[in-house]
Design a protein around this motif. Structure first.
Motif, PDB file in Angstrom:
ATOM      1  N   UNK A  22       0.831  -1.213   0.000  1.00  0.00           N
ATOM      2  CA  UNK A  22       0.000   0.000   0.000  1.00  0.00           C
ATOM      3  C   UNK A  22       0.863   1.260   0.000  1.00  0.00           C
ATOM      4  N   UNK A  23       0.475   2.216  -0.825  1.00  0.00           N
ATOM      5  CA  UNK A  23       1.060   3.544  -0.845  1.00  0.00           C
ATOM      6  C   UNK A  23       0.014   4.526  -0.350  1.00  0.00           C
ATOM      7  N   UNK A  24       0.424   5.514   0.444  1.00  0.00           N
ATOM      8  CA  UNK A  24      -0.480   6.571   0.884  1.00  0.00           C
ATOM      9  C   UNK A  24       0.081   7.903   0.419  1.00  0.00           C
ATOM     10  N   UNK A  25      -0.774   8.732  -0.154  1.00  0.00           N
ATOM     11  CA  UNK A  25      -0.349  10.051  -0.608  1.00  0.00           C
ATOM     12  C   UNK A  25      -0.482  11.044   0.536  1.00  0.00           C
ATOM     13  N   UNK A  26       0.653  11.415   1.126  1.00  0.00           N
ATOM     14  CA  UNK A  26       0.676  12.366   2.236  1.00  0.00           C
ATOM     15  C   UNK A  26       0.988  13.785   1.762  1.00  0.00           C
ATOM     16  N   UNK A  27       0.929  14.014   0.457  1.00  0.00           N
ATOM     17  CA  UNK A  27       1.226  15.336  -0.093  1.00  0.00           C
ATOM     18  C   UNK A  27      -0.054  16.034  -0.531  1.00  0.00           C
ATOM     19  N   UNK A  28       0.065  17.309  -0.889  1.00  0.00           N
ATOM     20  CA  UNK A  28      -1.096  18.080  -1.338  1.00  0.00           C
ATOM     21  C   UNK A  28      -1.394  17.861  -2.829  1.00  0.00           C
ATOM     22  N   UNK A  29      -0.483  17.226  -3.549  1.00  0.00           N
ATOM     23  CA  UNK A  29      -0.650  17.009  -4.990  1.00  0.00           C
ATOM     24  C   UNK A  29      -1.052  15.568  -5.281  1.00  0.00           C
ATOM     25  N   UNK A  30      -1.794  15.344  -6.368  1.00  0.00           N
ATOM     26  CA  UNK A  30      -2.067  13.958  -6.767  1.00  0.00           C
ATOM     27  C   UNK A  30      -0.780  13.328  -7.316  1.00  0.00           C
ATOM     28  N   UNK A  31      -0.670  12.017  -7.182  1.00  0.00           N
ATOM     29  CA  UNK A  31       0.471  11.267  -7.704  1.00  0.00           C
ATOM     30  C   UNK A  31      -0.036   9.947  -8.270  1.00  0.00           C
ATOM     31  N   UNK A  32       0.842   9.252  -8.975  1.00  0.00           N
ATOM     32  CA  UNK A  32       0.531   7.908  -9.455  1.00  0.00           C
ATOM     33  C   UNK A  32       1.636   6.962  -8.995  1.00  0.00           C
ATOM     34  N   UNK A  33       1.341   5.685  -9.055  1.00  0.00           N
ATOM     35  CA  UNK A  33       2.326   4.633  -8.813  1.00  0.00           C
ATOM     36  C   UNK A  33       2.242   3.734 -10.040  1.00  0.00           C
ATOM     37  N   UNK A  34       3.187   3.918 -10.962  1.00  0.00           N
ATOM     38  CA  UNK A  34       3.111   3.185 -12.226  1.00  0.00           C
ATOM     39  C   UNK A  34       4.382   2.367 -12.447  1.00  0.00           C
ATOM     40  N   UNK A  35       4.198   1.084 -12.700  1.00  0.00           N
ATOM     41  CA  UNK A  35       5.299   0.171 -13.018  1.00  0.00           C
ATOM     42  C   UNK A  35       6.047   0.732 -14.226  1.00  0.00           C
ATOM     43  N   UNK A  36       7.372   0.707 -14.184  1.00  0.00           N
ATOM     44  CA  UNK A  36       8.179   1.267 -15.272  1.00  0.00           C
ATOM     45  C   UNK A  36       7.962   0.571 -16.608  1.00  0.00           C
ATOM     46  N   UNK A  37       7.460  -0.672 -16.602  1.00  0.00           N
ATOM     47  CA  UNK A  37       7.242  -1.374 -17.861  1.00  0.00           C
ATOM     48  C   UNK A  37       5.949  -0.965 -18.563  1.00  0.00           C
ATOM     49  N   UNK A  38       5.104  -0.180 -17.919  1.00  0.00           N
ATOM     50  CA  UNK A  38       3.875   0.290 -18.577  1.00  0.00           C
ATOM     51  C   UNK A  38       4.260   1.159 -19.777  1.00  0.00           C
ATOM     52  N   UNK A  39       3.588   0.952 -20.880  1.00  0.00           N
ATOM     53  CA  UNK A  39       3.880   1.705 -22.089  1.00  0.00           C
ATOM     54  C   UNK A  39       5.007   1.110 -22.918  1.00  0.00           C
ATOM     55  N   UNK A  40       5.518  -0.049 -22.490  1.00  0.00           N
ATOM     56  CA  UNK A  40       6.542  -0.751 -23.270  1.00  0.00           C
ATOM     57  C   UNK A  40       5.927  -2.049 -23.781  1.00  0.00           C
ATOM     58  N   UNK A  41       6.722  -2.863 -24.410  1.00  0.00           N
ATOM     59  CA  UNK A  41       6.233  -4.160 -24.886  1.00  0.00           C
ATOM     60  C   UNK A  41       6.140  -5.181 -23.754  1.00  0.00           C
ATOM     61  N   UNK A  42       6.701  -4.848 -22.590  1.00  0.00           N
ATOM     62  CA  UNK A  42       6.648  -5.745 -21.434  1.00  0.00           C
ATOM     63  C   UNK A  42       5.319  -5.565 -20.706  1.00  0.00           C
ATOM     64  N   UNK A  43       4.938  -6.523 -19.841  1.00  0.00           N
ATOM     65  CA  UNK A  43       3.677  -6.387 -19.104  1.00  0.00           C
ATOM     66  C   UNK A  43       3.699  -5.211 -18.116  1.00  0.00           C
ATOM     67  N   UNK A  44       2.590  -4.488 -18.077  1.00  0.00           N
ATOM     68  CA  UNK A  44       2.388  -3.418 -17.097  1.00  0.00           C
ATOM     69  C   UNK A  44       1.733  -4.079 -15.883  1.00  0.00           C
ATOM     70  N   UNK A  45       2.497  -4.253 -14.788  1.00  0.00           N
ATOM     71  CA  UNK A  45       2.004  -5.015 -13.651  1.00  0.00           C
ATOM     72  C   UNK A  45       1.184  -4.209 -12.662  1.00  0.00           C
ATOM     73  N   UNK A  46       1.337  -2.872 -12.653  1.00  0.00           N
ATOM     74  CA  UNK A  46       0.501  -2.044 -11.783  1.00  0.00           C
ATOM     75  C   UNK A  46       0.514  -0.596 -12.252  1.00  0.00           C
ATOM     76  N   UNK A  47      -0.632   0.040 -12.092  1.00  0.00           N
ATOM     77  CA  UNK A  47      -0.808   1.445 -12.457  1.00  0.00           C
ATOM     78  C   UNK A  47      -1.966   1.971 -11.623  1.00  0.00           C
ATOM     79  N   UNK A  48      -1.663   2.819 -10.672  1.00  0.00           N
ATOM     80  CA  UNK A  48      -2.668   3.287  -9.714  1.00  0.00           C
ATOM     81  C   UNK A  48      -3.664   4.282 -10.283  1.00  0.00           C
ATOM     82  N   UNK A  49      -3.314   4.959 -11.376  1.00  0.00           N
ATOM     83  CA  UNK A  49      -4.090   6.130 -11.748  1.00  0.00           C
ATOM     84  C   UNK A  49      -3.788   7.206 -10.713  1.00  0.00           C
ATOM     85  N   UNK A  50      -4.488   8.324 -10.762  1.00  0.00           N
ATOM     86  CA  UNK A  50      -4.226   9.409  -9.810  1.00  0.00           C
ATOM     87  C   UNK A  50      -4.646   9.017  -8.393  1.00  0.00           C
TER      88      UNK A  50
END
Length: 94
Positions: A22-50
């Motif tokens: 689990x990740x918690x956003x303790x900042x005032x801005x939105x953030x994402x948690x996106x696996x570095x392989x997303x957008x490549x030919x490799x599998x995207x294993x996680x992408x939180x969205x905002x």
């Protein structure tokens, strides 16, 4: 997610395979948690969205391996999950 560099705290985390993460956003801005392989030919294993201020993103668990991730909104933010196999271990990683 924290207010100081490298923004994900801890920057590198060791967890057991199959255990929710689990990740918690303790900042005032939105953030994402996106696996570095997303957008490549490799599998995207996680992408939180905002993830809004005060909200969390929970990943059900991952198989053993090393997983780099970043914030799609703020590319300077990055982190690494090191997922270990719990078999034969007495205590969880620290």
């Amino acid at each position: 997610m924290e207010h100081f560099p490298p923004y994900y705290y801890p920057h590198e985390a060791v967890v057991w395979a199959g255990v929710p993460i689990q990740w918690m956003n303790a900042t005032a801005s939105p953030h994402t948690v996106q696996h570095d392989d997303c957008g490549t030919e490799k599998p995207c294993l996680f992408d939180s969205g905002k993830v809004a201020q005060g909200k969390t993103y929970t990943l059900p668990g991952l198989p053993p391996g090393r997983y780099s991730y970043h914030c799609q909104i703020h590319p300077i933010m990055g982190g690494t999950l090191i997922v270990e196999d719990p078999k034969g271990r007495d205590a969880p990683p620290q």
